[in-house]
Design a protein around this motif. Sequence first.
Motif, PDB file in Angstrom:
ATOM      1  N   MET A   1       0.952  -1.184  -0.078  1.00 18.19           N
ATOM      2  CA  MET A   1       0.188   0.001  -0.100  1.00 18.19           C
ATOM      3  C   MET A   1       0.907   1.221   0.105  1.00 18.19           C
ATOM      4  N   SER A   2       0.542   2.322  -0.819  1.00  8.76           N
ATOM      5  CA  SER A   2       1.309   3.317  -0.769  1.00  8.76           C
ATOM      6  C   SER A   2       1.040   4.232   0.323  1.00  8.76           C
ATOM      7  N   GLU A   3       2.271   4.951   0.945  1.00  2.00           N
ATOM      8  CA  GLU A   3       2.154   5.919   2.081  1.00  2.00           C
ATOM      9  C   GLU A   3       1.201   6.933   1.669  1.00  2.00           C
ATOM     10  N   GLN A   4       1.211   7.275   0.368  1.00  2.00           N
ATOM     11  CA  GLN A   4       0.561   8.474   0.209  1.00  2.00           C
ATOM     12  C   GLN A   4      -0.892   8.323  -0.052  1.00  2.00           C
ATOM     13  N   THR A   5      -1.524   7.370   0.911  1.00  2.00           N
ATOM     14  CA  THR A   5      -3.023   7.031   0.716  1.00  2.00           C
ATOM     15  C   THR A   5      -3.715   7.534   1.971  1.00  2.00           C
ATOM     16  N   LEU A   6      -4.994   7.581   1.853  1.00  2.00           N
ATOM     17  CA  LEU A   6      -5.638   7.623   3.200  1.00  2.00           C
ATOM     18  C   LEU A   6      -6.790   6.556   3.100  1.00  2.00           C
ATOM     19  N   THR A   7      -6.814   5.645   3.828  1.00  2.00           N
ATOM     20  CA  THR A   7      -7.653   4.430   4.047  1.00  2.00           C
ATOM     21  C   THR A   7      -8.780   4.711   4.872  1.00  2.00           C
ATOM     22  N   ILE A   8      -9.976   4.640   4.296  1.00  2.67           N
ATOM     23  CA  ILE A   8     -11.208   4.978   5.068  1.00  2.67           C
ATOM     24  C   ILE A   8     -12.140   3.800   5.267  1.00  2.67           C
ATOM     25  N   THR A   9     -12.425   3.579   6.517  1.00  2.00           N
ATOM     26  CA  THR A   9     -13.389   2.301   6.691  1.00  2.00           C
ATOM     27  C   THR A   9     -14.906   2.852   6.930  1.00  2.00           C
ATOM     28  N   ASP A  10     -15.728   2.310   6.120  1.00  2.00           N
ATOM     29  CA  ASP A  10     -17.277   2.843   6.525  1.00  2.00           C
ATOM     30  C   ASP A  10     -17.869   1.666   7.611  1.00  2.00           C
ATOM     31  N   ASN A  11     -17.906   2.259   8.817  1.00  4.26           N
ATOM     32  CA  ASN A  11     -18.356   1.156   9.819  1.00  4.26           C
ATOM     33  C   ASN A  11     -19.861   0.844   9.777  1.00  4.26           C
ATOM     34  N   ARG A  12     -20.738   1.371   8.789  1.00  2.51           N
ATOM     35  CA  ARG A  12     -21.984   0.981   8.464  1.00  2.51           C
ATOM     36  C   ARG A  12     -21.843  -0.427   7.802  1.00  2.51           C
ATOM     37  N   THR A  13     -20.807  -0.521   6.946  1.00  5.12           N
ATOM     38  CA  THR A  13     -20.760  -1.776   6.074  1.00  5.12           C
ATOM     39  C   THR A  13     -19.513  -2.395   6.389  1.00  5.12           C
ATOM     40  N   GLY A  14     -18.408  -2.054   6.969  1.00  5.62           N
ATOM     41  CA  GLY A  14     -17.333  -2.467   6.910  1.00  5.62           C
ATOM     42  C   GLY A  14     -16.449  -2.252   5.432  1.00  5.62           C
ATOM     43  N   GLN A  15     -16.995  -1.626   4.659  1.00  7.36           N
ATOM     44  CA  GLN A  15     -16.262  -1.244   3.170  1.00  7.36           C
ATOM     45  C   GLN A  15     -15.337  -0.275   3.728  1.00  7.36           C
ATOM     46  N   THR A  16     -14.022  -0.642   2.975  1.00  5.58           N
ATOM     47  CA  THR A  16     -12.903   0.168   3.080  1.00  5.58           C
ATOM     48  C   THR A  16     -12.418   0.994   1.571  1.00  5.58           C
ATOM     49  N   GLU A  18      -9.601   3.240  -0.247  1.00  7.57           N
ATOM     50  CA  GLU A  18      -8.088   3.784  -0.373  1.00  7.57           C
ATOM     51  C   GLU A  18      -7.949   4.890  -1.117  1.00  7.57           C
ATOM     52  N   LEU A  19      -7.791   6.271  -0.693  1.00 11.51           N
ATOM     53  CA  LEU A  19      -7.808   7.408  -1.665  1.00 11.51           C
ATOM     54  C   LEU A  19      -6.449   8.015  -1.592  1.00 11.51           C
ATOM     55  N   PRO A  20      -5.886   8.653  -2.656  1.00 16.45           N
ATOM     56  CA  PRO A  20      -4.750   9.017  -2.791  1.00 16.45           C
ATOM     57  C   PRO A  20      -4.600  10.418  -2.298  1.00 16.45           C
ATOM     58  N   ILE A  21      -3.448  10.848  -1.582  1.00 15.60           N
ATOM     59  CA  ILE A  21      -3.242  11.936  -0.897  1.00 15.60           C
ATOM     60  C   ILE A  21      -2.232  12.996  -1.784  1.00 15.60           C
ATOM     61  N   GLU A  22      -2.706  14.065  -2.132  1.00 20.81           N
ATOM     62  CA  GLU A  22      -1.908  14.904  -2.990  1.00 20.81           C
ATOM     63  C   GLU A  22      -1.816  16.309  -2.121  1.00 20.81           C
ATOM     64  N   HIS A  23      -0.888  16.797  -1.857  1.00 23.05           N
ATOM     65  CA  HIS A  23      -1.004  18.023  -1.136  1.00 23.05           C
ATOM     66  C   HIS A  23      -1.711  18.283  -0.084  1.00 23.05           C
ATOM     67  N   ASP A  24      -1.634  17.111   0.856  1.00 23.11           N
ATOM     68  CA  ASP A  24      -2.722  16.824   2.104  1.00 23.11           C
ATOM     69  C   ASP A  24      -4.161  17.151   1.697  1.00 23.11           C
ATOM     70  N   THR A  25      -4.511  16.673   0.699  1.00 24.28           N
ATOM     71  CA  THR A  25      -5.699  16.550   0.369  1.00 24.28           C
ATOM     72  C   THR A  25      -6.272  15.379  -0.185  1.00 24.28           C
ATOM     73  N   ILE A  26      -7.494  14.757  -0.295  1.00 21.00           N
ATOM     74  CA  ILE A  26      -7.886  13.890  -0.819  1.00 21.00           C
ATOM     75  C   ILE A  26      -8.891  14.085  -1.736  1.00 21.00           C
ATOM     76  N   PRO A  27      -9.238  13.585  -2.960  1.00 19.94           N
ATOM     77  CA  PRO A  27     -10.455  13.863  -3.744  1.00 19.94           C
ATOM     78  C   PRO A  27     -11.575  13.518  -3.287  1.00 19.94           C
ATOM     79  N   ALA A  28     -12.412  14.619  -2.944  1.00 19.81           N
ATOM     80  CA  ALA A  28     -13.798  14.418  -2.321  1.00 19.81           C
ATOM     81  C   ALA A  28     -14.703  13.399  -3.061  1.00 19.81           C
ATOM     82  N   ILE A  29     -14.484  13.137  -4.510  1.00 18.65           N
ATOM     83  CA  ILE A  29     -15.364  12.314  -5.403  1.00 18.65           C
ATOM     84  C   ILE A  29     -15.096  10.905  -5.031  1.00 18.65           C
ATOM     85  N   GLY A  30     -13.707  10.613  -4.386  1.00 15.50           N
ATOM     86  CA  GLY A  30     -13.394   9.174  -4.171  1.00 15.50           C
ATOM     87  C   GLY A  30     -14.349   8.711  -3.012  1.00 15.50           C
TER      88      GLY A  30
END
Length: 427
Positions: A1-16, A18-30
């Motif tokens: 897994m790339s370090e420049q990513t953010l992993t988000i887990t949706d606790n409603r479903t357990g779905q995870t 992984e979004l790219p991080i660029e300039h300390d931001t994530i693409p909202a559309i992800g």
Amino acid sequence: MSEQTLTITDNRTGQTVELPIEHDTIPAIGLRQLKVQADDFGMMVYDPGYTNTASCKSRVTFVDGDRGILRYRGYPIEQLAEKSTFLEVAHLLLFGELPEASKLTDWNARVMAQTEIDQGLKALLKTFRADAHPMGILVSTVGAMSALYPDSKQVHDGQSRLQQAVRLLGQLPTAVAFAYRNQLGLPSTDPDGALGYSDNFLHMMGLSGDGEVDPVLARAMDVLFILHADHEQNCSTSALRNIASSDADPFCAIAGAIGALYGPLHGGANEAVLRMLAEIGSTKNIPAFLDKVKNREVRLMGFGHRVYKNYDPRAQIVKKIAYEVFEVTDTNPLIDIAVELEGTALEDDYFVSRRLYPNVDFYSGIIYQAMGFPVEIFPVLFALGRAPGWLAQWMELMSDAEQRIARPRQIYLGEAERPYLSMDERG
Ligand code: ACO
């Protein structure tokens, strides 16, 4: 897994995801991939007032609100205010670089050659009543320029964009001075292209009587314009970018920005500060006034900022200019109230704990008043200074391939579908 990513887990479903991080931001559309049901719309971000949403990538202005830093194209505001002229800063904002001597001469001449305004615009400006607010007139003036210059619709043509920028910078001070003198029932003064930008503006306003404009006042005006020239994605600039994202012409977009600036929480604050100081009336009334602020009956105008959680560097420079101007004009007694008000507030836990400091508007109105400007015109002076910033941000937007029409989402909390009620079924 790339370090420049953010992993988000949706606790409603357990779905995870992984979004790219660029300039300390994530693409909202992800986030949209996160759904409970397959036919759900998907996760969005809720951010009223855009407190944590980057709407663009920009190379124009940098603000670090925690450290009180402001830079145009990398240059610290303190150095620009000390060493540059306003038109030089306008060049920097629009083209990205400080001009060499010959380029600056050409640029000054190009703008000052555009200072005449159209007869039709003069006729329009004469229709406003003597008590019309100058910001309402300014919105109309810039809107009218859209009608006067239909070629401004060529927003994807770089040469045309520059042509409109020069027109706006050249003509705006003339239109403001013309409208001001018309409201007072005074004859207008023609622009003098041989003068400096601010010198010419003060000359047309007629604030120096029949004599020449005092160089201290012309320089103070120039520096105040520099300090207001850009401030990244503030309310009015964001309004401008929203409007221009539909490919509307720059005059319509800037008319909209001026509308946003008019409000007392933004550029109208300089006017509101003066009224507030006049209402306080005396330093002995400061404690009672601050009690009202802390009881949330009123706001301390000219204090607080969405981005600055430290002293606004512009306010420090403005405070210094005030005393230079008072060497030439009579002193403005409101400065004593302002200084004591600031000092008392900065020792009060209400303001300290919320990190509320004076912003650019706290001291500017005191200078404008000492120079002879009426209170209502203060936000217009802000707009004159901000014009190059708006233009630079617009030009950047128009050449940014990542930008699309601005169209936020909403969280709909209204009625679900329901059957239409005929007239006799209502009530
Ligand atoms: N006087 C009193 N309290 C204030 C002030 C103020 N001027 N500004 C902020 N606060 C308080 C708020 O009540 C809030 O307190 P709370 O957390 O207990 O509810 C806290 O400080 C945070 O304030 P917000 O309103 O959430 O800050 P926001 O970033 O939304 O607003 C703004 C920024 C609009 C500039 C605000 O500080 C304000 O109204 N200032 C006065 C108007 C002004 O000077 N505007 C010019 C801004 S600079 C410019 O546009 C050029």
